[in-house]
Design a protein around this motif. Structure first.
Motif, short mmCIF file in Angstrom:
data_model
loop_
_atom_site.label_atom_id
_atom_site.label_comp_id
_atom_site.label_asym_id
_atom_site.label_seq_id
_atom_site.Cartn_x
_atom_site.Cartn_y
_atom_site.Cartn_z
N GLY A 36 -2.83 -47.96 -44.53
CA GLY A 36 -2.94 -47.53 -45.93
C GLY A 36 -2.00 -48.38 -46.78
N ILE A 37 -2.57 -49.11 -47.73
CA ILE A 37 -1.77 -50.01 -48.57
C ILE A 37 -1.63 -49.40 -49.96
CG2 ILE A 37 -1.65 -52.33 -49.59
CD1 ILE A 37 -3.50 -53.25 -47.25
N GLN A 48 -3.18 -59.34 -49.35
CA GLN A 48 -3.03 -60.26 -48.19
C GLN A 48 -2.71 -59.50 -46.92
OE1 GLN A 48 -1.59 -63.90 -47.55
NE2 GLN A 48 -1.73 -64.71 -49.62
N VAL A 49 -1.90 -58.45 -47.06
CA VAL A 49 -1.59 -57.62 -45.88
C VAL A 49 -2.91 -57.06 -45.32
CG1 VAL A 49 -0.50 -55.47 -45.10
CG2 VAL A 49 0.73 -57.00 -46.65
N GLU A 107 -6.91 -56.65 -41.08
CA GLU A 107 -8.30 -56.60 -40.60
C GLU A 107 -8.52 -57.58 -39.46
OE1 GLU A 107 -11.34 -56.86 -43.59
OE2 GLU A 107 -11.16 -54.71 -43.98
N ALA A 108 -7.85 -58.75 -39.57
CA ALA A 108 -7.98 -59.75 -38.50
C ALA A 108 -7.42 -59.20 -37.19
CB ALA A 108 -7.27 -61.04 -38.90
N ALA A 109 -6.49 -58.27 -37.29
CA ALA A 109 -5.91 -57.65 -36.08
C ALA A 109 -6.70 -56.39 -35.68
CB ALA A 109 -4.44 -57.32 -36.32
N GLY A 110 -7.83 -56.17 -36.32
CA GLY A 110 -8.70 -55.07 -35.93
C GLY A 110 -8.40 -53.74 -36.60
N LYS A 148 -9.32 -52.43 -58.32
CA LYS A 148 -9.14 -53.72 -57.63
C LYS A 148 -10.36 -54.01 -56.77
CE LYS A 148 -4.98 -54.64 -58.96
NZ LYS A 148 -4.27 -55.85 -59.25
N LEU A 149 -10.74 -55.28 -56.74
CA LEU A 149 -11.86 -55.67 -55.90
C LEU A 149 -11.40 -55.68 -54.44
CD1 LEU A 149 -14.79 -56.91 -56.03
CD2 LEU A 149 -13.64 -59.12 -55.78
N PRO A 150 -12.05 -54.88 -53.56
CA PRO A 150 -11.59 -54.87 -52.17
C PRO A 150 -11.93 -56.19 -51.47
CG PRO A 150 -13.06 -53.01 -52.66
CD PRO A 150 -13.17 -53.98 -53.80
N LEU A 151 -10.99 -56.71 -50.68
CA LEU A 151 -11.26 -57.91 -49.88
C LEU A 151 -11.73 -57.46 -48.50
CD1 LEU A 151 -8.19 -60.19 -50.70
CD2 LEU A 151 -10.40 -60.08 -51.84
N GLY A 152 -12.59 -58.27 -47.87
CA GLY A 152 -13.09 -57.93 -46.54
C GLY A 152 -13.76 -56.57 -46.56
N ASN A 153 -13.39 -55.73 -45.58
CA ASN A 153 -14.00 -54.39 -45.49
C ASN A 153 -13.07 -53.30 -46.01
OD1 ASN A 153 -16.37 -55.36 -44.18
ND2 ASN A 153 -15.11 -55.64 -42.34
N ALA A 154 -12.02 -53.68 -46.73
CA ALA A 154 -11.06 -52.68 -47.23
C ALA A 154 -11.78 -51.70 -48.16
CB ALA A 154 -9.93 -53.39 -47.97
N ARG A 155 -11.28 -50.47 -48.17
CA ARG A 155 -11.89 -49.46 -49.03
C ARG A 155 -10.85 -48.82 -49.93
NH1 ARG A 155 -14.83 -45.31 -45.87
NH2 ARG A 155 -13.33 -45.90 -44.28
#
Ligand code: NAI
Length: 399
Positions: free
Chosen positions: A146-147, A156-157, A162-165, A176-183
């Motif tokens: 949770g950020i 960036q965190v 996400e790269a670490a699963g 804010k526009l979510p990056l990757g699969n962040a929600r």
């Protein structure tokens, strides 16, 4: 020839940028200088570069008539009297984002280590104990991060996590526009209720003071982890201490504190010292060789762009004019008191000398206006003297 003076051992990457731009008259001092020698060392400089130990007050700035711009090769700029600099027509540049990646990597590292209880196990082995057990140790994969504050660092965190699963959720007061699969979470409590690790990346100030207090910490999942590498004011340390002691939280990493030691010799005072599975670091989230190199490059590039084209984009104290390709035979940089009709006054002054304005950009900030005029025609000393002598003018330079 632009004379540049650097202080406080600024990374050589800055000199590389200056050299590539043809700015070779650079004097670099390895440390901060005491006030008497500082004034002398700055004499004649058009650009100066400092870090946090060199203080530039109004009196000193007033003694440097040749100075055109200041680079703070760091994040903070409160060592400079920013208003006094603005009122003298001096833009101040810094490097607010050069250490983003360094902070993000540290937070990911802490997440992995704390989930495995490595800080505690490391300490035990150093003290002669061999507690070989899997109890309380978890993989990072599949856990929820949770950020809080999804800005430059927070986002960036999220990407690294996400790269670490990890599954990434965030809460920000702005959309804010979510990056990757962040929600995105619609409330802080929604984030706290589902996160195995909570990490803070908000700015300091009233709006974020004590975000994590006894109530919000109680709303975190049992056994979860809290990380703060943002500002010391956002976590109530006593509340965190109690939650760690009761076992409600299983670990924490704290890089910033409500009161931080002022020197290397002064020890940190905190109830968190000596607690199990708690990582305490001396505000070094952004402190890496790479970030120093990036800072050197970022600030030097801003100074070069300013000295070569008048661009003040991202100056911390000055009207911001973005880069624009030069047109016309000359470019005039005019800083003036922000009064009604200033632009008209400038334009008629230029016209009086038979110069044709090809393009013009104006920006204002508080009491100061800044105009970049590209003109066709002979801009001689007479023109410049007339522009400089006008009562609205703060400073005027010709490129
Ligand atoms: P940023 O300005 O890019 O992002 C901050 C985000 O927090 C923004 O998206 C903003 O909308 C959001 N925010 C503001 N108030 C909020 C609230 N009450 N609740 C939720 N979100 C809120 O800042 P950046 O560059 O990402 O830096 C974040 C923090 O990290 C800053 O406090 C900075 O001082 C600190 N920092 C710490 C370093 C260290 O060495 N530990 C190094 C660099 C920065």
């Amino acid at each position: 020839m632009t004379h540049i003076v650097l202080f406080e051992n600024i990374h050589p990457s800055a000199r590389e940028v200056f050299a590539a731009a043809g700015l070779k008259d650079v004097v670099a001092h390895a440390s901060a200088l005491p006030p008497e020698s500082l004034r002398e060392a700055m004499k004649g400089a058009q650009l100066i570069g400092i870090r946090s130990r060199t203080h530039l007050d109004a009196a000193l700035l007033g003694d440097l008539p040749d100075l055109r711009g200041i680079g703070c090769f760091c994040i903070g700029t409160n060592q400079v009297d920013l208003d006094a600099a603005m009122m003298r027509g001096l833009p101040v540049f810094n490097a607010p984002f050069s250490n983003t990646r360094s902070v993000a990597e540290m937070v990911l590292g802490q997440t992995i280590l704390l989930l495995r209880r490595i800080p505690e196990k490391n300490d035990r082995v150093h003290h002669g104990f061999w507690d070989k057990t899997a109890e309380g140790s978890f993989e990072t994969r599949g856990k929820t991060l949770g950020i809080i504050g999804y800005g430059n660092i927070g986002s960036q965190v999220g990407t690294l996590a996400e790269a670490a699963g990890m599954r990434v959720v965030f809460y920000d007061v702005e959309a804010k526009l979510p990056l990757g699969n962040a929600r995105a979470c619609s409330s802080l409590n929604q984030l706290l209720a589902q996160s195995d690790v909570v990490t803070l990346h908000v700015p300091g100030g009233k709006g974020t003071k004590d975000i994590m207090d006894a109530t919000t910490i109680a709303a975190m999942k049992k056994g979860s982890i809290l990380i703060n590498a943002s500002r010391g004011t956002v976590v109530v340390i006593d509340a965190l201490h109690d939650a760690l002691q009761s076992g409600h939280l299983s670990g924490a990493a704290i890089d910033v504190f409500p009161t931080e030691p002022k020197s290397r010799e002064e020890p940190l005072k905190s109830p968190l010292i000596g607690m199990r599975n708690v990582v305490l670091t001396p505000h070094i989230g952004g402190s890496t060789q790479e970030s120093q190199e990036n800072i050197g490059r970022e600030v030097a590039e801003k100074l070069v762009r300013f000295i070569q084209s008048g661009t003040t984009k991202s100056a911390v104290n000055f009207p911001e004019i973005p880069y624009q390709e030069r047109t016309g035979t000359h470019r005039i940089l005019h800083v003036h008191r922000n009064l009604p009709g200033a632009l008209g006054t400038l334009s008629s002054l230029v016209a009086e000398f038979g110069l044709n304005i090809v393009s013009q950009q104006l920006q204002t900030k508080g009491q100061v206006g800044y105009v970049i005029s590209d003109v066709d025609g002979p801009v001689n000393d007479k023109v410049m003297a007339a522009l400089r002598a006008h009562p609205i003018t703060i400073r005027c330079d010709l490129l």
